[in-house]
Enzyme design. Sequence first.
Site, PDB file in Angstrom:
ATOM      1  N   LYS A 112       0.837  -1.160  -0.075  1.00  0.00           N
ATOM      2  CA  LYS A 112      -0.009   0.090  -0.018  1.00  0.00           C
ATOM      3  C   LYS A 112       0.838   1.113  -0.028  1.00  0.00           C
ATOM      4  O   LYS A 112       0.482   2.286  -0.608  1.00  0.00           O
ATOM      5  CB  LYS A 112      -1.000   0.052   1.223  1.00  0.00           C
ATOM      6  CG  LYS A 112      -2.121  -1.039   0.963  1.00  0.00           C
ATOM      7  CD  LYS A 112      -3.118  -0.787   2.106  1.00  0.00           C
ATOM      8  CE  LYS A 112      -4.344  -1.547   1.853  1.00  0.00           C
ATOM      9  NZ  LYS A 112      -5.422  -1.503   2.882  1.00  0.00           N
ATOM     10  N   LYS A 194      -4.563  -9.359  -6.849  1.00  0.00           N
ATOM     11  CA  LYS A 194      -5.814  -9.444  -6.273  1.00  0.00           C
ATOM     12  C   LYS A 194      -6.690  -8.365  -6.629  1.00  0.00           C
ATOM     13  O   LYS A 194      -6.585  -7.286  -6.911  1.00  0.00           O
ATOM     14  CB  LYS A 194      -5.847  -9.747  -4.857  1.00  0.00           C
ATOM     15  CG  LYS A 194      -5.540  -8.292  -4.181  1.00  0.00           C
ATOM     16  CD  LYS A 194      -5.938  -8.403  -2.684  1.00  0.00           C
ATOM     17  CE  LYS A 194      -5.942  -6.999  -1.910  1.00  0.00           C
ATOM     18  NZ  LYS A 194      -6.514  -6.809  -0.652  1.00  0.00           N
ATOM     19  N   LYS A 197      -9.804  -2.402  -4.235  1.00  0.00           N
ATOM     20  CA  LYS A 197     -10.451  -1.175  -4.519  1.00  0.00           C
ATOM     21  C   LYS A 197      -9.421  -0.118  -4.886  1.00  0.00           C
ATOM     22  O   LYS A 197      -9.767   0.913  -5.586  1.00  0.00           O
ATOM     23  CB  LYS A 197     -11.312  -0.764  -3.202  1.00  0.00           C
ATOM     24  CG  LYS A 197     -10.176  -0.526  -1.874  1.00  0.00           C
ATOM     25  CD  LYS A 197     -11.263  -0.042  -0.806  1.00  0.00           C
ATOM     26  CE  LYS A 197     -10.402   0.129   0.482  1.00  0.00           C
ATOM     27  NZ  LYS A 197      -9.919  -1.249   1.050  1.00  0.00           N
TER      28      LYS A 197
HETATM   29  N1  AQP Z   1      -9.540  -9.960  -3.997  1.00  0.00           N
HETATM   30  C1  AQP Z   1     -10.154 -10.555  -2.995  1.00  0.00           C
HETATM   31  N2  AQP Z   1     -10.423 -11.740  -2.880  1.00  0.00           N
HETATM   32  C2  AQP Z   1     -10.739 -12.345  -1.583  1.00  0.00           C
HETATM   33  N3  AQP Z   1     -10.921 -11.544  -0.537  1.00  0.00           N
HETATM   34  C3  AQP Z   1     -10.764 -10.268  -0.445  1.00  0.00           C
HETATM   35  N4  AQP Z   1     -10.817  -9.221   0.339  1.00  0.00           N
HETATM   36  C4  AQP Z   1     -10.584  -8.029  -0.159  1.00  0.00           C
HETATM   37  N5  AQP Z   1     -10.039  -8.290  -1.426  1.00  0.00           N
HETATM   38  C5  AQP Z   1     -10.383  -9.650  -1.653  1.00  0.00           C
HETATM   39  C6  AQP Z   1     -11.075  -9.389   1.887  1.00  0.00           C
HETATM   40  O1  AQP Z   1     -12.380  -8.584   1.924  1.00  0.00           O
HETATM   41  C7  AQP Z   1     -12.540  -8.151   3.322  1.00  0.00           C
HETATM   42  C8  AQP Z   1     -12.580  -6.748   3.503  1.00  0.00           C
HETATM   43  O2  AQP Z   1     -11.424  -5.901   3.094  1.00  0.00           O
HETATM   44  P1  AQP Z   1     -11.183  -4.804   3.726  1.00  0.00           P
HETATM   45  O3  AQP Z   1     -12.223  -3.643   3.546  1.00  0.00           O
HETATM   46  O4  AQP Z   1     -10.741  -4.671   4.862  1.00  0.00           O
HETATM   47  O5  AQP Z   1     -10.115  -4.061   2.877  1.00  0.00           O
HETATM   48  P2  AQP Z   1      -8.959  -4.268   1.994  1.00  0.00           P
HETATM   49  O6  AQP Z   1      -8.637  -5.808   2.282  1.00  0.00           O
HETATM   50  O7  AQP Z   1      -7.952  -3.485   2.134  1.00  0.00           O
HETATM   51  O8  AQP Z   1      -9.762  -4.511   0.605  1.00  0.00           O
HETATM   52  P3  AQP Z   1      -9.046  -4.133  -0.811  1.00  0.00           P
HETATM   53  O9  AQP Z   1     -10.207  -3.994  -1.782  1.00  0.00           O
HETATM   54  O10 AQP Z   1      -8.255  -5.185  -1.201  1.00  0.00           O
HETATM   55  O11 AQP Z   1      -8.504  -2.779  -0.569  1.00  0.00           O
HETATM   56  P4  AQP Z   1      -6.941  -2.324  -0.686  1.00  0.00           P
HETATM   57  O12 AQP Z   1      -6.945  -1.914  -2.147  1.00  0.00           O
HETATM   58  O13 AQP Z   1      -7.068  -1.063   0.064  1.00  0.00           O
HETATM   59  O14 AQP Z   1      -5.998  -3.416  -0.430  1.00  0.00           O
HETATM   60  C9  AQP Z   1     -11.001  -8.733   4.028  1.00  0.00           C
HETATM   61  O15 AQP Z   1     -11.509  -9.786   4.601  1.00  0.00           O
HETATM   62  C10 AQP Z   1     -10.006  -9.238   2.808  1.00  0.00           C
HETATM   63  O16 AQP Z   1      -9.363 -10.164   2.947  1.00  0.00           O
END
Ligand code: AQP
Length: 328
Positions: A112, A194, A197
Amino acid sequence: RPRVLSGIQPTAGSFHLGNYLGALRQWVALQDTHEAFYCVVDLHAITVEQDPKVLRANTRVSAAQLLALGIDPERSALFVQSHVPEHAQLGWVMQCLTGFGEASRMTQFKDKSARAESAIGVGLFTYPILQAADILLYQAHHVPVGEDQRQHLELTRDLAQRFNSRFGKTFRLPEPHIVKDTAKIFDLQDPTSKMSKSVPAGVVELLEDPKRSAKKIRSAVTDTGREIVYDPENKAGVSNLLVIYSALTGRSVDELVADYDGKGYGDLKKDLGEVFTEFVTPVQAKVAEYLADPAELDKVLARGSERAREVASRTLARVYEKVGFLAG
Ligand code: AQP
């Protein structure tokens, strides 16, 4: 009944298909077997710059999505993290227990911070420690998350163990609940990364116009071959579509491969677009209903935080006593 805790960030407003298949679907299912605590983690959302109005709106949108997807506030405590001040309070104690080198090894922070376009705050660095506090406050047995959270769960267990051995048994060591098949949903435009967002091109959002989602699915990156087979190494794009298709319909990947024998990628993508639309249309309608009555939504969240605080305050009181704080 065993306890379960999980959280999701409200940052983007709409959740995406990776969030749903990797985590939220399990949140819903685990309500049948567990005492569940689920939160919208707004404290985590300010680890990157936020617009206050947008954050407030997105926190409600997130809660509405959780309800629409099947979180039942009668059975589960559904709440907003900042409404339970014990999260930040235990977070501080946990920070004081974490080694700087240990925190520096978190790969999600490395990813990140490498991608970030603005200044990196200390909160982004310490966010996994707050996450450990989120989990430990509820003495959770299981934590349903996607594969990307495995390392943070390890940190949580390490911190719990360290606290227990220094101050006497206080915390339960939580287990990650990661469903292998859907643990990592990949980006449609780059099926080796993966779905996330932070990289919006290949993301299917639950709240976007389903026609837009269907179009994204139709233009998903696939290899130049023709055959529809499950082969994540050599056919990452098609394999990702098969996993999504299977998860949304309950049909096995093998069954789908047999069904699409002799058909092309175009057929698979078109059908998956329809499957997704069918899944998401009623969800969107329910989200709109919940958002139409924000006062009721806020009441649901207030009840959830009351239930959460009962448990969280008990854990925090024990922790404060054990570390040597004078009773207030
Ligand atoms: N691609 C994915 N496949 C499976 N699980 C996923 N999760 C996120 N992306 C995938 C799971 O969703 C839950 C909530 O995620 P979060 O809101 O805590 O944020 P995150 O992991 O930061 O989501 P993003 O979209 O991947 O954001 P960024 O880009 O900021 O890293 C978690 O249980 C996560 O594992």
